[in-house]
Design an enzyme around this catalytic site. Structure first.
Site, PDB file in Angstrom:
ATOM      1  N   ASP A 143      36.893  38.986  34.182  1.00 33.66           N
ATOM      2  CA  ASP A 143      35.573  38.746  34.762  1.00 33.66           C
ATOM      3  C   ASP A 143      34.499  39.481  33.965  1.00 33.66           C
ATOM      4  OD1 ASP A 143      36.679  41.224  35.750  1.00 33.66           O
ATOM      5  OD2 ASP A 143      35.059  41.299  37.222  1.00 33.66           O
ATOM      6  N   GLU A 176      37.071  43.389  38.241  1.00 34.63           N
ATOM      7  CA  GLU A 176      36.813  44.757  37.770  1.00 34.63           C
ATOM      8  C   GLU A 176      35.321  45.059  37.735  1.00 34.63           C
ATOM      9  OE1 GLU A 176      36.056  48.033  34.897  1.00 34.63           O
ATOM     10  OE2 GLU A 176      35.355  45.950  34.840  1.00 34.63           O
TER      11      GLU A 176
END
Length: 244
Positions: free
Chosen positions: A98, A163
């Site tokens: 991500d 994250e």
């Protein structure tokens, strides 16, 4: 590992780099923004792209999720495994797919188009951390092609998808899938180099911790001019504790 032909290994890595770069550019093109402003479908697409690369290597690959304490489902994480042959150790490879949202500051090329300038590749995620994903994939492409079924080590690949928003379901994920994550050592491809020309290896991390600290003293503050600080208020007590 003393019998490893380092020169041949370097040549093998170099041979994989053109494909790995193309795969990195394809990953950068997926706007996998995990923040609320992003599109969950794009985060899913990013996870599927990573899973496809690992599946092509013959790893047992799946997409997994966990839920946070309020029952909200987290972003998809990629889990891939190669069983350890002959009881050998298992290495866990960590990265995240991500990325952060895009602001209007500083971009001179499209953020989701990997663009080379002065020998460096620019694009959202081209470093943090889709490059980390490709470091692991390229290493596996190199090594797995050289190992027979009874050679090498066990491998677990864990590529999370949240994250950049603080990994809200990470603790639950570890609890739920601890058996799949079992390993002897962890290699994290999400760190820094000292500079462009000096690769670095970080061997310890102190980690992060957060919490809510409440200090209760008086029901109300007392004027310092009248009491001279002899009776501390909550703010003074807290800063004193933190300073120690």
């Amino acid at each position: 590992m003393s019998d490893v032909d380092v020169s041949a290994l370097r040549s093998a890595v170099a041979a994989h780099l053109p494909v790995s770069r193309a795969d990195l550019e394809a990953l950068v093109a997926i706007p996998s923004i995990s923040a609320a402003s992003g599109d969950p479908a794009q985060v899913q697409a990013s996870a599927e792209k990573v899973a496809a690369m690992l599946s092509e290597l013959g790893l047992q690959t799946q997409l997994l999720r966990a839920r946070d304490e309020d029952g909200r489902e987290g972003a998809p994480a990629v889990m891939a495994r190669r069983p350890a042959p002959g009881g050998r150790p298992t290495v866990l490879l960590y990265a995240h797919h991500d990325v952060q949202p895009v602001t209007d500051h500083g971009w001179v090329s499209p953020p989701f188009t990997a663009t080379e300038r002065d020998g460096r590749l620019y694009g959202r995620g081209s470093a943090d951390d889709k490059a980390g994903v490709m470091v692991h994939v390229t290493a596996l492409r190199t090594l797995l092609s050289r190992w027979s079924e009874d050679e090498g080590v066990g491998v677990v690949v864990f590529v999370e998808g949240e994250e950049e928003v603080g990994s809200p379901t990470f603790a639950r994920f570890l609890e739920e899938y601890r058996d799949l994550l079992a390993c002897d050592v962890i290699v994290v491809a999400d760190s820094d180099n000292w500079d462009v020309d000096s690769p670095s290896l970080t061997v310890t991390r102190r980690g992060l911790a957060d919490g809510v600290l409440t200090v209760s003293t008086l029901k109300q503050g007392l004027h310092s001019g009248m009491y001279g600080g002899a009776v501390p208020d909550a703010l003074l007590a807290m800063t004193t504790l933190l300073a120690r």
